[in-house]
Scaffold this motif. Structure first.
Motif, PDB file in Angstrom:
ATOM      1  N   THR A  26      15.978  -5.843  -2.819  1.00 29.01           N
ATOM      2  CA  THR A  26      15.079  -5.936  -1.889  1.00 29.01           C
ATOM      3  C   THR A  26      14.795  -4.749  -0.679  1.00 29.01           C
ATOM      4  O   THR A  26      15.835  -4.062  -0.578  1.00 29.01           O
ATOM      5  CB  THR A  26      15.186  -7.164  -0.878  1.00 29.01           C
ATOM      6  OG1 THR A  26      15.575  -8.347  -1.764  1.00 29.01           O
ATOM      7  CG2 THR A  26      14.191  -7.471   0.242  1.00 29.01           C
ATOM      8  N   MET A  27      13.691  -4.420  -0.811  1.00 33.20           N
ATOM      9  CA  MET A  27      13.277  -3.144   0.007  1.00 33.20           C
ATOM     10  C   MET A  27      12.966  -3.564   1.570  1.00 33.20           C
ATOM     11  O   MET A  27      12.111  -4.688   1.632  1.00 33.20           O
ATOM     12  CB  MET A  27      12.338  -2.346  -0.272  1.00 33.20           C
ATOM     13  CG  MET A  27      12.464  -1.599  -1.618  1.00 33.20           C
ATOM     14  SD  MET A  27      13.880  -0.319  -1.687  1.00 33.20           S
ATOM     15  CE  MET A  27      13.000   0.937  -0.400  1.00 33.20           C
ATOM     16  N   HIS A  28      13.346  -3.089   2.404  1.00 32.15           N
ATOM     17  CA  HIS A  28      13.128  -3.333   3.916  1.00 32.15           C
ATOM     18  C   HIS A  28      12.057  -2.292   4.485  1.00 32.15           C
ATOM     19  O   HIS A  28      12.234  -1.198   4.524  1.00 32.15           O
ATOM     20  CB  HIS A  28      14.517  -3.528   4.532  1.00 32.15           C
ATOM     21  CG  HIS A  28      15.388  -4.859   4.216  1.00 32.15           C
ATOM     22  ND1 HIS A  28      15.225  -5.857   4.580  1.00 32.15           N
ATOM     23  CD2 HIS A  28      16.400  -4.355   3.452  1.00 32.15           C
ATOM     24  CE1 HIS A  28      16.139  -6.618   3.804  1.00 32.15           C
ATOM     25  NE2 HIS A  28      16.930  -5.942   3.165  1.00 32.15           N
ATOM     26  N   TYR A  29      11.085  -3.022   5.163  1.00 31.19           N
ATOM     27  CA  TYR A  29      10.095  -2.165   5.779  1.00 31.19           C
ATOM     28  C   TYR A  29      10.062  -2.685   7.308  1.00 31.19           C
ATOM     29  O   TYR A  29      10.410  -3.993   7.536  1.00 31.19           O
ATOM     30  CB  TYR A  29       8.715  -2.372   5.115  1.00 31.19           C
ATOM     31  CG  TYR A  29       8.951  -1.752   3.612  1.00 31.19           C
ATOM     32  CD1 TYR A  29       8.529  -0.536   3.401  1.00 31.19           C
ATOM     33  CD2 TYR A  29       9.057  -2.737   2.703  1.00 31.19           C
ATOM     34  CE1 TYR A  29       8.564   0.092   1.981  1.00 31.19           C
ATOM     35  CE2 TYR A  29       9.179  -2.177   1.351  1.00 31.19           C
ATOM     36  CZ  TYR A  29       8.830  -0.901   0.954  1.00 31.19           C
ATOM     37  OH  TYR A  29       8.999  -0.159   0.018  1.00 31.19           O
ATOM     38  N   LEU A  30       9.362  -1.910   8.028  1.00 32.30           N
ATOM     39  CA  LEU A  30       8.890  -2.483   9.257  1.00 32.30           C
ATOM     40  C   LEU A  30       7.401  -2.793   9.446  1.00 32.30           C
ATOM     41  O   LEU A  30       6.587  -1.730   9.100  1.00 32.30           O
ATOM     42  CB  LEU A  30       9.673  -1.322  10.555  1.00 32.30           C
ATOM     43  CG  LEU A  30      10.813  -1.089  10.734  1.00 32.30           C
ATOM     44  CD1 LEU A  30      11.316  -0.059  11.463  1.00 32.30           C
ATOM     45  CD2 LEU A  30      11.563  -2.468  11.151  1.00 32.30           C
ATOM     46  N   CYS A  31       7.062  -3.713  10.153  1.00 34.62           N
ATOM     47  CA  CYS A  31       5.449  -4.094  10.488  1.00 34.62           C
ATOM     48  C   CYS A  31       5.147  -3.167  11.643  1.00 34.62           C
ATOM     49  O   CYS A  31       5.732  -2.987  12.486  1.00 34.62           O
ATOM     50  CB  CYS A  31       5.497  -5.739  10.744  1.00 34.62           C
ATOM     51  SG  CYS A  31       3.688  -6.174  11.015  1.00 34.62           S
ATOM     52  N   ALA A  32       4.166  -2.427  11.131  1.00 35.52           N
ATOM     53  CA  ALA A  32       3.338  -1.761  12.145  1.00 35.52           C
ATOM     54  C   ALA A  32       2.669  -2.634  13.293  1.00 35.52           C
ATOM     55  O   ALA A  32       2.776  -2.032  14.621  1.00 35.52           O
ATOM     56  CB  ALA A  32       2.189  -0.902  11.709  1.00 35.52           C
ATOM     57  N   GLU A  33       2.349  -3.965  12.949  1.00 35.01           N
ATOM     58  CA  GLU A  33       1.777  -4.660  14.315  1.00 35.01           C
ATOM     59  C   GLU A  33       2.779  -5.315  15.035  1.00 35.01           C
ATOM     60  O   GLU A  33       2.835  -5.072  16.327  1.00 35.01           O
ATOM     61  CB  GLU A  33       0.945  -5.886  13.363  1.00 35.01           C
ATOM     62  CG  GLU A  33       0.152  -6.632  14.692  1.00 35.01           C
ATOM     63  CD  GLU A  33      -0.883  -5.879  15.449  1.00 35.01           C
ATOM     64  OE1 GLU A  33      -1.292  -6.309  16.486  1.00 35.01           O
ATOM     65  OE2 GLU A  33      -1.376  -4.790  15.032  1.00 35.01           O
ATOM     66  N   CYS A  34       3.708  -5.739  14.601  1.00 36.95           N
ATOM     67  CA  CYS A  34       4.751  -6.887  15.372  1.00 36.95           C
ATOM     68  C   CYS A  34       6.246  -5.907  15.337  1.00 36.95           C
ATOM     69  O   CYS A  34       6.856  -6.551  16.106  1.00 36.95           O
ATOM     70  CB  CYS A  34       4.699  -8.336  15.089  1.00 36.95           C
ATOM     71  SG  CYS A  34       5.300  -8.309  13.384  1.00 36.95           S
ATOM     72  N   GLY A  35       6.471  -5.248  14.416  1.00 34.69           N
ATOM     73  CA  GLY A  35       7.733  -4.556  14.555  1.00 34.69           C
ATOM     74  C   GLY A  35       9.041  -5.187  13.932  1.00 34.69           C
ATOM     75  O   GLY A  35      10.200  -4.877  14.096  1.00 34.69           O
ATOM     76  N   LEU A  56       3.016  -1.309   6.742  1.00 39.93           N
ATOM     77  CA  LEU A  56       4.460  -1.426   6.736  1.00 39.93           C
ATOM     78  C   LEU A  56       5.153  -0.145   6.652  1.00 39.93           C
ATOM     79  O   LEU A  56       4.578   0.718   5.759  1.00 39.93           O
ATOM     80  CB  LEU A  56       5.053  -2.518   5.651  1.00 39.93           C
ATOM     81  CG  LEU A  56       4.467  -3.808   5.709  1.00 39.93           C
ATOM     82  CD1 LEU A  56       5.117  -4.714   4.557  1.00 39.93           C
ATOM     83  CD2 LEU A  56       4.906  -4.427   6.784  1.00 39.93           C
ATOM     84  N   TYR A  57       6.104   0.231   7.419  1.00 39.57           N
ATOM     85  CA  TYR A  57       6.774   1.592   7.447  1.00 39.57           C
ATOM     86  C   TYR A  57       8.096   1.201   7.066  1.00 39.57           C
ATOM     87  O   TYR A  57       8.756   0.306   7.148  1.00 39.57           O
ATOM     88  CB  TYR A  57       6.783   2.160   8.682  1.00 39.57           C
ATOM     89  CG  TYR A  57       5.518   2.474   9.670  1.00 39.57           C
ATOM     90  CD1 TYR A  57       4.718   3.366   9.187  1.00 39.57           C
ATOM     91  CD2 TYR A  57       5.301   1.588  10.695  1.00 39.57           C
ATOM     92  CE1 TYR A  57       3.389   3.484   9.894  1.00 39.57           C
ATOM     93  CE2 TYR A  57       4.032   1.805  11.340  1.00 39.57           C
ATOM     94  CZ  TYR A  57       3.250   2.915  11.007  1.00 39.57           C
ATOM     95  OH  TYR A  57       1.990   3.103  11.405  1.00 39.57           O
ATOM     96  N   LYS A  58       8.283   2.353   5.829  1.00 42.44           N
ATOM     97  CA  LYS A  58       9.562   2.419   5.396  1.00 42.44           C
ATOM     98  C   LYS A  58      10.562   2.824   6.209  1.00 42.44           C
ATOM     99  O   LYS A  58      10.203   4.090   7.018  1.00 42.44           O
ATOM    100  CB  LYS A  58       9.455   3.447   4.099  1.00 42.44           C
ATOM    101  CG  LYS A  58      10.678   3.445   3.336  1.00 42.44           C
ATOM    102  CD  LYS A  58      10.430   3.994   1.956  1.00 42.44           C
ATOM    103  CE  LYS A  58      11.404   3.769   0.896  1.00 42.44           C
ATOM    104  NZ  LYS A  58      11.170   4.531  -0.364  1.00 42.44           N
ATOM    105  N   GLN A  59      11.678   2.408   6.171  1.00 47.02           N
ATOM    106  CA  GLN A  59      12.620   2.762   7.327  1.00 47.02           C
ATOM    107  C   GLN A  59      13.363   3.901   6.786  1.00 47.02           C
ATOM    108  O   GLN A  59      13.389   4.446   5.490  1.00 47.02           O
ATOM    109  CB  GLN A  59      14.088   1.723   7.316  1.00 47.02           C
ATOM    110  CG  GLN A  59      13.520   0.532   8.115  1.00 47.02           C
ATOM    111  CD  GLN A  59      14.685  -0.603   8.210  1.00 47.02           C
ATOM    112  OE1 GLN A  59      15.356  -0.852   7.207  1.00 47.02           O
ATOM    113  NE2 GLN A  59      14.668  -1.305   9.332  1.00 47.02           N
TER     114      GLN A  59
END
Length: 70
Positions: A26-35, A56-59
């Motif tokens: 599983t890859m983890h990303y950060l949502c640009a809207e809600c974080g 989505l932003y890659k960590q």
């Protein structure tokens, strides 16, 4: 006896376990809207599971990355 004669191929069960962990990683990303931190498996749609936003932003990696400049 040469090294070629003494070589034994690895067990097939080891190869199978590597393929299963690579496929289910599983890859983890950060949502640009809600974080929110979003986990996405291969083949899933790129979408936040909380708000539905599609950016989505890659960590960043925790490993130190160093470049040599001239």
């Amino acid at each position: 006896m040469s090294t070629r004669d003494s070589y034994a191929p690895p067990a097939s069960s080891g190869d199978r376990s590597y393929q299963q962990t690579a496929a289910t990683a599983t890859m983890h990303y950060l949502c640009a809207e809600c974080g929110v931190k979003v986990g996405i498996n291969k083949g899933e749609p790129i979408r936040c599971k909380e708000c539905g936003h599609r950016i989505l932003y890659k960590q960043r990696t925790r490993r130190m990355v160093q470049f040599e400049a001239r």
